[in-house]
Design an enzyme around this catalytic site. Structure first.
Site, PDB file in Angstrom:
ATOM      1  N   THR A 219      30.578  42.015  72.587  1.00 26.85           N
ATOM      2  CA  THR A 219      30.413  40.575  72.378  1.00 26.85           C
ATOM      3  C   THR A 219      31.626  39.807  72.877  1.00 26.85           C
ATOM      4  O   THR A 219      31.497  38.741  73.494  1.00 26.85           O
ATOM      5  CB  THR A 219      30.170  40.278  70.887  1.00 26.85           C
ATOM      6  N   ASP A 272      31.079  60.301  66.066  1.00 26.98           N
ATOM      7  CA  ASP A 272      30.685  59.012  65.502  1.00 26.98           C
ATOM      8  C   ASP A 272      29.901  59.256  64.222  1.00 26.98           C
ATOM      9  O   ASP A 272      28.742  58.911  64.113  1.00 26.98           O
ATOM     10  CB  ASP A 272      29.840  58.239  66.517  1.00 26.98           C
TER      11      ASP A 272
END
Length: 517
Positions: A219, A272
């Site tokens: 973003t 992760d």
């Protein structure tokens, strides 16, 4: 201190020299093999050294060079990160000595052997991480040891330690809303639409976002096409006071700095775990002062979460941590089977965002609809808004132009972008190999292709999509277009797309065709 432990102050100091080496996040220093002050052989067995000037101390990884043109015999060369953090003028005199390993590494060794961390040990590890006392190898050891198992007590201690290690933001409003997507879906740039909708309604939404690590755009990378994102804490507060919201790079305001260090190594290891993901996200939201948080969990075959079971486990972890720290967390699952929007890469994704905000007829409908639904969830936190009215209010703000106006206010307040914002002029169309309906799109492969083309470093590199799941194509019709600035990068991306386009046309053997809802 025992006599044998005294620092050797008789060793002549070395002069600081700035060396143009980008060593990522790691502090690296270089000495000459012919150093007049140091015998390089005494550092054998030590991967780290300690630089000292007065009370200032910095740890760094040591390299030895035979090139006296790079570093003189009376100098020590500091890489760009080390020079920036040491913050002493060129020519300053420093002493250098072997650095002992951080004591907190003993706790990491214990974890590897199966012992749980104590909260104080996690505090020490995060403190050492944020002071750059760990090498990448030592960071990897911590990550791998934690990936094997992590108790609820350890998770809470990790979130707490990470959240207080950097800047902690406080806001005058008792209601501070935020959203976060765990990532993995190309083009999923909903935050840049949700923030102006929510801020236009009047709720406070100070959005801090990350830059891309393994994706073709974060973003912050995409917002940087439109406005400055590397604002200071004071500037961020001014923007929020004026606009009710912002879209800035979290790394520049130093939220949970240990997380940025962990992620830089974590992604290279392809680690992760749910616990590490939750600690990463929740520590930043806690530091950002959020009181209401919406978590978006995309689920799909090539998303981070492959099925509903994985999503449910992660949802419970988020809710558990939110309850413990007083953040009201709402978790929703969304369709992660394919990209969102038409563009992959900062410039292309920014164009999608502005097309949705401007209500253009060719704006991507999936990005618009998902953004409206996410914004609706956040608007429902407004006690003055009747239950169930969130979606209608979000649509009113978007359709009526209030969201676009608010986005322009945020852009003006953050300052103009200095980034190149043209789409890469070099392009190649990847074509369908067969006739039929598109049944699958590999999000991970499209991410790789866009990065190979140059995104996000080259803002205008990436992929423009022409087809989604359920669309019918004929052999030879374009599926998507790869954009690049550099011919060699385009060639690499085209070669990779030729081997694997990321699209499946028709049903795979043994699999039914599933169309998008």
């Amino acid at each position: 201190m025992a006599p044998n432990d005294k620092r050797d102050d008789s060793r002549p100091p070395l002069r600081v020299r700035r060396v143009s080496l980008d060593t990522g996040r790691e502090n690296v220093v270089v000495i000459s093999r012919h150093s007049s002050a140091l015998r390089p052989e005494i550092f054998r067995g030590f991967s780290r050294v300690e630089l000292r000037r007065g009370s200032k101390v910095v740890l760094a990884t040591l390299l030895i060079t035979d090139d006296d043109g790079l570093v003189g015999s009376d100098e020590i060369g500091l890489s760009e990160p080390a020079f920036r953090r040491f913050a002493e003028p060129i020519g300053s005199l420093v002493t250098v000595s072997p650095a002992a390993a951080p004591e907190s590494l003993d706790a990491v060794r214990g974890k590897i052997q199966g012992r749980a961390f104590e909260p104080a040990e996690i505090d020490a590890i995060i403190r050492d991480l944020t002071h750059y006392r760990y090498s990448d190898m030592e960071v990897a050891a911590f990550l791998i040891s934690s990936a094997s198992f992590m108790t609820s007590r350890e998770l809470l201690a990790l979130v707490r330690a990470m959240s207080v290690a950097g800047t902690q933001l406080k806001w005058p409003s008792p209601l501070v809303v935020d959203k976060h997507c765990i990532g993995g879906i190309p083009g999923n740039r909903t935050s840049m639409i949700v923030v102006p909708i929510v801020a236009a309604h009047g709720l406070t939404i100070p959005k801090t976002s990350s830059r891309a690590i393994t994706s073709p755009a974060g973003t912050a990378d995409t917002m940087e096409v439109l406005a400055r994102v590397d604002v200071s804490v004071d500037e961020m507060k001014e923007v929020v006071a004026a606009c009710r919201g912002c879209l800035v790079w979290g790394g520049h305001v130093n939220l949970s700095p240990a997380d940025d260090i962990l992620i830089s190594v974590e992604r290279q290891l392809c680690i992760d775990t749910g616990e590490q993901m939750v600690a990463s996200i929740m520590s930043k939201k806690l530091a950002a002062g959020s009181t209401r948080l919406l978590i978006d969990l995309p689920v799909g075959p090539t998303a981070k979460l492959a099925n509903a079971t994985e999503a449910m486990r992660l949802r419970k972890l988020f809710e558990f941590v939110g309850d413990q720290f007083g953040i009201a967390v709402e978790v929703i699952t969304t369709d992660g089977r394919q990209p969102i929007g038409n563009g992959i890469g900062p410039v292309l994704e920014a164009a999608d965002v502005m097309a949705v905000l401007a209500n253009e007829t060719d704006a991507p409908a999936d990005l618009r609809e998902k953004s409206l639904r996410l914004a609706a969830h956040l608007l429902e936190y407004d006690p003055q808004l009747r239950g169930g009215a969130g979606y209608a209010r979000a649509r009113e703000l978007l359709d009526g132009g209030a969201a676009l106006k608010k986005m322009q206010e945020i852009i003006d307040a953050q300052g103009p972008s200095t980034c190149r914002n043209d789409v890469g002029r070099l392009s190649f169309d990847v074509q369908a190999a067969d006739d039929g309906a598109i049944s699958e799109i590999d999000c991970l492969q499209l991410n790789r292709l866009a990065r190979t083309a140059g995104a996000p470093i080259d803002k205008g590199a990436g992929i423009r999509l022409f087809r989604k799941i359920g669309d019918r194509v004929e052999k030879g019709q374009p599926l998507y277009r790869i954009h690049a600035y550099d011919q060699s990068e385009l060639d690499l991306a085209v070669a990779a797309a030729t081997r694997n386009s990321g699209y499946v046309v028709g049903a795979r053997q043994g699999l039914a065709v599933e169309t998008a809802p």
